[in-house]
Scaffold this motif. Structure first.
Motif, PDB file in Angstrom:
ATOM      1  N   ARG A 129     -11.271  29.477  98.001  1.00 35.17           N
ATOM      2  CA  ARG A 129     -11.111  29.427  96.712  1.00 35.17           C
ATOM      3  C   ARG A 129     -12.385  28.714  96.031  1.00 35.17           C
ATOM      4  NH1 ARG A 129      -6.992  25.730  97.508  1.00 35.17           N
ATOM      5  NH2 ARG A 129      -5.663  27.356  98.169  1.00 35.17           N
ATOM      6  N   SER A 212      -3.891  31.086  91.743  1.00 35.34           N
ATOM      7  CA  SER A 212      -5.290  30.775  91.672  1.00 35.34           C
ATOM      8  C   SER A 212      -5.821  31.627  92.855  1.00 35.34           C
ATOM      9  CB  SER A 212      -5.436  29.423  92.018  1.00 35.34           C
ATOM     10  OG  SER A 212      -7.212  29.079  91.891  1.00 35.34           O
ATOM     11  N   ASP A 213      -5.058  31.860  93.904  1.00 36.78           N
ATOM     12  CA  ASP A 213      -5.589  32.725  94.892  1.00 36.78           C
ATOM     13  C   ASP A 213      -5.209  34.295  94.561  1.00 36.78           C
ATOM     14  OD1 ASP A 213      -6.218  30.487  96.156  1.00 36.78           O
ATOM     15  OD2 ASP A 213      -4.824  30.593  97.581  1.00 36.78           O
ATOM     16  N   THR A 214      -4.290  34.406  93.898  1.00 37.04           N
ATOM     17  CA  THR A 214      -3.781  35.942  93.943  1.00 37.04           C
ATOM     18  C   THR A 214      -4.183  36.629  92.565  1.00 37.04           C
ATOM     19  OG1 THR A 214      -1.542  35.122  92.747  1.00 37.04           O
ATOM     20  CG2 THR A 214      -1.843  35.164  95.410  1.00 37.04           C
ATOM     21  N   ASN A 215      -4.569  35.846  91.476  1.00 39.10           N
ATOM     22  CA  ASN A 215      -4.955  36.676  90.298  1.00 39.10           C
ATOM     23  C   ASN A 215      -6.550  36.918  90.703  1.00 39.10           C
ATOM     24  OD1 ASN A 215      -5.178  37.349  87.832  1.00 39.10           O
ATOM     25  ND2 ASN A 215      -5.382  35.313  86.799  1.00 39.10           N
ATOM     26  N   THR A 220     -11.588  31.837  91.537  1.00 37.87           N
ATOM     27  CA  THR A 220     -11.069  31.403  92.926  1.00 37.87           C
ATOM     28  C   THR A 220     -10.116  32.307  93.806  1.00 37.87           C
ATOM     29  OG1 THR A 220      -9.068  30.587  91.738  1.00 37.87           O
ATOM     30  CG2 THR A 220     -10.853  29.095  92.046  1.00 37.87           C
ATOM     31  N   SER A 221      -9.748  33.318  93.102  1.00 34.46           N
ATOM     32  CA  SER A 221      -8.928  34.266  93.946  1.00 34.46           C
ATOM     33  C   SER A 221      -9.645  34.851  95.271  1.00 34.46           C
ATOM     34  CB  SER A 221      -8.639  35.442  92.800  1.00 34.46           C
ATOM     35  OG  SER A 221      -7.880  36.579  93.380  1.00 34.46           O
ATOM     36  N   SER A 222      -8.956  35.481  95.973  1.00 35.42           N
ATOM     37  CA  SER A 222      -9.327  36.243  97.006  1.00 35.42           C
ATOM     38  C   SER A 222      -9.741  37.770  96.900  1.00 35.42           C
ATOM     39  CB  SER A 222      -8.220  36.263  98.176  1.00 35.42           C
ATOM     40  OG  SER A 222      -8.002  35.022  98.702  1.00 35.42           O
ATOM     41  N   HIS A 224     -11.067  38.441  93.420  1.00 34.25           N
ATOM     42  CA  HIS A 224     -12.008  38.685  92.508  1.00 34.25           C
ATOM     43  C   HIS A 224     -13.445  39.260  93.150  1.00 34.25           C
ATOM     44  CE1 HIS A 224     -14.902  37.082  89.541  1.00 34.25           C
ATOM     45  NE2 HIS A 224     -13.963  37.027  88.525  1.00 34.25           N
ATOM     46  N   ASN A 260      -8.307  31.091 102.132  1.00 30.38           N
ATOM     47  CA  ASN A 260      -7.095  31.034 101.235  1.00 30.38           C
ATOM     48  C   ASN A 260      -5.848  31.267 102.122  1.00 30.38           C
ATOM     49  OD1 ASN A 260      -8.892  30.177  99.131  1.00 30.38           O
ATOM     50  ND2 ASN A 260      -8.937  32.184  98.531  1.00 30.38           N
ATOM     51  N   THR A 262      -3.679  33.024 101.102  1.00 34.50           N
ATOM     52  CA  THR A 262      -3.173  34.555 100.461  1.00 34.50           C
ATOM     53  C   THR A 262      -4.123  35.642 101.477  1.00 34.50           C
ATOM     54  OG1 THR A 262      -2.735  33.550  98.349  1.00 34.50           O
ATOM     55  CG2 THR A 262      -3.226  36.296  98.637  1.00 34.50           C
TER      56      THR A 262
END
Length: 333
Positions: A129, A212-215, A220-222, A224, A260, A262
Motif C-alpha cells: 500500500r 485503505s486497501d479496499t477503497n 494505497t488501495s490494491s 487503485h 496488502n 486484501t
C-alpha cells in the motif's frame, strides 16, 4: 460528608500519576508490555483494536527464531529500510543468517559506517500500500558516514502525542473492558449494519480488512488504477536507490514488497491492479526482488492474522525463508 483522609488522597494521586506516566512515556509503556505489567492493546490485532469484533479476535504470538546460534551466521551485515512488518517487536537478527542487522524506519534517517570486510546487503522493504509513496524518487534513509559521532543527536520523542489514545490503552485494554467493547460493536453491527469506518469484513467472512486497501479511490488501495507511466516512474525510483547505495559501498540491494492483506485474501473485491507482479516483472527493473507474492497466494494455510493487517507466523516465516535464501547465495569472503 466525611473528609478524605490524607493517606487515601496521596494513594489516589499516586495511582493517577502512575497511570499517566505509564500511558504517556514512550519508553516505559513498551517495557511494561514485555514485563506483562499492562496488557498490550494490540495483542489481538490492529484491526480488531479498531473494530472490537469478537469473531476476529486472534492473539498475536512471538514467532520462532531460527538463526540465534552464531554457527548459523554468515559474514553478512544486513541493513533494512522498512515499515511495521520489520519492526523490532516482530523481527530481529536472530531471524537472519546475517551476523548483524541494522534497521531504519521509512519515517527516519540514520548514519551508518559500512564494514568493508563484510558483505553489506540492503533490503528495501515496504508493504504494497505504501510502495507508490516511497519510490516517487530515490530513497536516502541510510546516510553513509566515514565516522559516526560518539554522541548521536536524536530529535526528542513527542511524549505528548496521542495522550488520550495512550491513556485509554493503559486503563481500558484488559480483557474485562474489551468484553464491553465487543458487546457494543456486535450490537452496532447486527442492529445498524455499522462498524469502524476504517475496517471492512472480507467476503469470506473470516478476515477483517483495512479500508485503505479496499477503497479503489485511495492511492494505497490494491484496486487503485496504476498506469504504465506510473509504473515506469516508480521502477526508476527503485533503480536510482540501488545505484546510489551500490556506489556508497553496499554489495547488493534487494526490493521486498509485502502484499496488502486484501491482495491475498480478497483480490476479487474489485479490479486488482497487480502492482507487485508488474513491478517485479518490469523489464527495466534492475533490483533483485524478494518475491513472497506467489508463495503467499499458493499457501494452503492463512498467512495473515484474521484481525490484523500483518502476517501471522506462517507468513513471516515464508518471507524470512525467501530473504535468507537470497543471503545464503552470497559467496563467502
Amino acid at each position: 460528608m466525611q473528609k478524605i483522609t490524607p493517606i487515601l488522597s496521596y494513594t489516589l494521586i499516586l495511582l493517577v500519576s502512575g497511570c499517566w506516566f505509564l500511558g504517556c512515556n514512550p519508553t516505559v509503556l513498551p517495557a511494561s508490555y514485555q514485563a506483562v505489567w499492562l496488557p498490550d492493546s494490540y495483542r489481538y490485532g490492529d484491526l480488531y483494536q479498531m473494530a472490537f469484533l469478537k469473531d476476529f479476535k486472534e492473539k498475536t504470538v512471538p514467532c520462532a527464531k531460527k538463526y540465534a546460534a552464531a554457527s548459523a551466521k554468515k559474514s553478512i551485515h544486513l541493513y533494512i529500510i522498512g515499515d511495521s512488518f520489520t519492526d523490532q517487536e516482530r523481527i530481529d537478527n536472530d531471524d537472519f543468517v546475517s551476523q548483524k542487522l541494522t534497521r531504519v524506519h521509512w519515517a527516519g534517517k540514520q548514519q551508518i559506517q559500512l564494514d568493508t570486510t563484510k558483505h553489506n546487503v540492503l533490503i528495501l522493504e515496504t508493504v504494497e500500500r505504501h510502495f507508490r509513496e516511497k519510490f516517487v524518487d530515490s530513497v536516502r534513509n541510510f546516510e553513509i558516514a566515514s565516522q559516526i559521532p560518539k554522541i548521536a543527536t536524536h530529535e526528542p520523542k513527542a511524549w505528548y502525542k496521542d495522550i488520550e489514545t495512550k491513556l485509554e490503552a493503559t486503563l481500558f485494554s484488559s480483557d474485562f473492558f474489551l468484553m464491553f467493547k465487543e458487546w457494543k460493536a456486535a450490537l452496532t453491527l447486527h442492529w445498524f449494519g455499522r462498524m469502524h469506518e476504517h475496517v471492512n469484513i472480507a467476503p469470506d467472512g473470516k478476515n477483517l480488512l483495512y479500508i485503505s486497501d479496499t477503497n479503489p479511490k485511495a492511492l494505497t488501495s490494491s484496486f487503485h488504477p496504476f498506469s504504465d507511466q506510473d509504473l515506469k516512474t516508480l521502477v526508476q525510483g527503485v533503480n536510482k536507490t540501488r545505484q546510489y547505495y551500490l556506489k556508497a559501498g553496499f554489495d547488493e540491494v534487494y526490493l521486498a514488497i509485502i502484499p496488502n492483506k486484501t491482495s491475498i485474501v480478497a483480490p476479487q473485491i474489485a479490479n486488482y491492479n497487480h502492482l507487485i507482479e508488474r513491478v517485479q516483472q518490469h523489464p527495466q527493473l534492475q533490483v533483485p526482488a524478494v518475491d513472497c507474492w506467489q508463495i503467499f497466494r499458493q499457501a494452503n494455510t492463512p498467512v495473515y492474522l484474521k484481525g490484523d493487517t500483518h502476517w501471522n507466523c506462517t507468513g513471516q516465516t515464508l518471507w524470512l525463508e525467501k530473504v535468507n535464501e537470497a543471503l545464503c547465495k552470497i559467496p563467502a569472503n
